[in-house]
Scaffold this active site. Structure first.
Site, PDB file in Angstrom:
ATOM      1  N   CYS A  19      -2.859  22.788  -8.857  1.00  0.00           N
ATOM      2  CA  CYS A  19      -2.788  23.828  -7.828  1.00  0.00           C
ATOM      3  C   CYS A  19      -3.544  25.082  -8.266  1.00  0.00           C
ATOM      4  O   CYS A  19      -3.248  25.648  -9.322  1.00  0.00           O
ATOM      5  CB  CYS A  19      -1.325  24.168  -7.553  1.00  0.00           C
ATOM      6  N   VAL A  59       5.107  26.219  -5.038  1.00  0.00           N
ATOM      7  CA  VAL A  59       4.754  26.641  -6.389  1.00  0.00           C
ATOM      8  C   VAL A  59       3.473  27.478  -6.289  1.00  0.00           C
ATOM      9  O   VAL A  59       2.706  27.320  -5.333  1.00  0.00           O
ATOM     10  CB  VAL A  59       4.528  25.435  -7.324  1.00  0.00           C
ATOM     11  N   GLU A  71       5.156  33.036  -4.710  1.00  0.00           N
ATOM     12  CA  GLU A  71       3.890  33.598  -4.245  1.00  0.00           C
ATOM     13  C   GLU A  71       3.106  34.133  -5.450  1.00  0.00           C
ATOM     14  O   GLU A  71       3.548  35.028  -6.164  1.00  0.00           O
ATOM     15  CB  GLU A  71       4.062  34.688  -3.191  1.00  0.00           C
ATOM     16  N   SER A  72       1.929  33.583  -5.640  1.00  0.00           N
ATOM     17  CA  SER A  72       1.168  33.841  -6.859  1.00  0.00           C
ATOM     18  C   SER A  72       0.848  35.313  -7.075  1.00  0.00           C
ATOM     19  O   SER A  72       0.944  35.814  -8.198  1.00  0.00           O
ATOM     20  CB  SER A  72      -0.121  33.021  -6.859  1.00  0.00           C
TER      21      SER A  72
END
Length: 208
Positions: A19, A59, A71-72
């Site tokens: 991802c 993720v 949430e990155s």
């Protein structure tokens, strides 16, 4: 993923090894030398514990004691604030706002197209691939203006850009000659310790 053990592991990152959003969080962790337990999961078949921590079932998901984050971009900014050295966001409000705007545009313009390539039917993927390449060609001079993306220093914005550029071959995109500034940028970023340490085994195979 090899992460420096300079700080006691108190955090767990649930991360899908392929991802790009997880990849950029791992870049921040590696750049700051934060010790963390990285648990590899399948984003399409998440374990129950991730579902318990994250109501959206996505993720990356970060667990830091009693704190659960998803949430990155939220995770990256939290890590930058909790572990301020080296800083990955500018100190002054104007530059910080511009960095956040760059991240927003990267997500909205480039990551959205990457998702269409990966998840769309053949016709949609072909169109998205064309749009992404055209956008990169237009933006190429920006990559040559500074050592890093719109900055003299490595920043959180680079952590957003690099995972997407790493995946270009898998997306079926070959950069033409006019993208030489992007190629030079990629060479610089991909050779950094933070980037090399952030790669999962599956991501290393993307360069094969």
């Amino acid at each position: 993923m090899a992460v420096a053990a300079s700080r006691r592991a108190v955090m767990t990152l649930y991360s899908d090894p392929v991802c790009p959003y997880c990849h950029r969080v791992r870049m921040v962790l590696a750049e700051k030398g934060i010790s963390v337990d990285v648990v590899d999961v399948d984003a399409h078949d998440l374990p129950d514990e991730v579902m318990d921590f994250n109501p959206y079932g996505t993720v990356p998901t970060l667990v830091d004691r009693d704190l659960r984050l998803y949430e990155s971009q939220i995770i990256m900014e939290y890590l930058d604030e909790r572990f301020p050295h080296p800083p990955l966001l500018p100190v002054d409000p104007v530059s910080r706002a511009n960095a956040r705007l760059f991240m927003y545009r990267i997500d909205r313009d480039w990551y959205a197209l990457m998702r269409r390539i990966a998840m769309g039917d053949q016709k949609e993927a072909t169109q998205a691939r064309k749009e992404l390449l055209e956008s990169l060609i237009v933006t190429a001079p920006v990559f040559g203006a500074h050592p890093y993306f719109m900055s003299e220093e490595f920043s959180i914005v680079d952590c957003c850009v690099a995972p997407l550029l790493w995946r270009l071959p898998r997306l079926g995109i070959e950069l033409p000659a006019q993208c030489a500034p992007i190629r030079a940028y990629m060479k610089r970023i991909f050779s950094t310790d933070a980037f090399r340490q952030s790669l999962s085994d599956a991501e290393k195979e993307m360069a094969a």
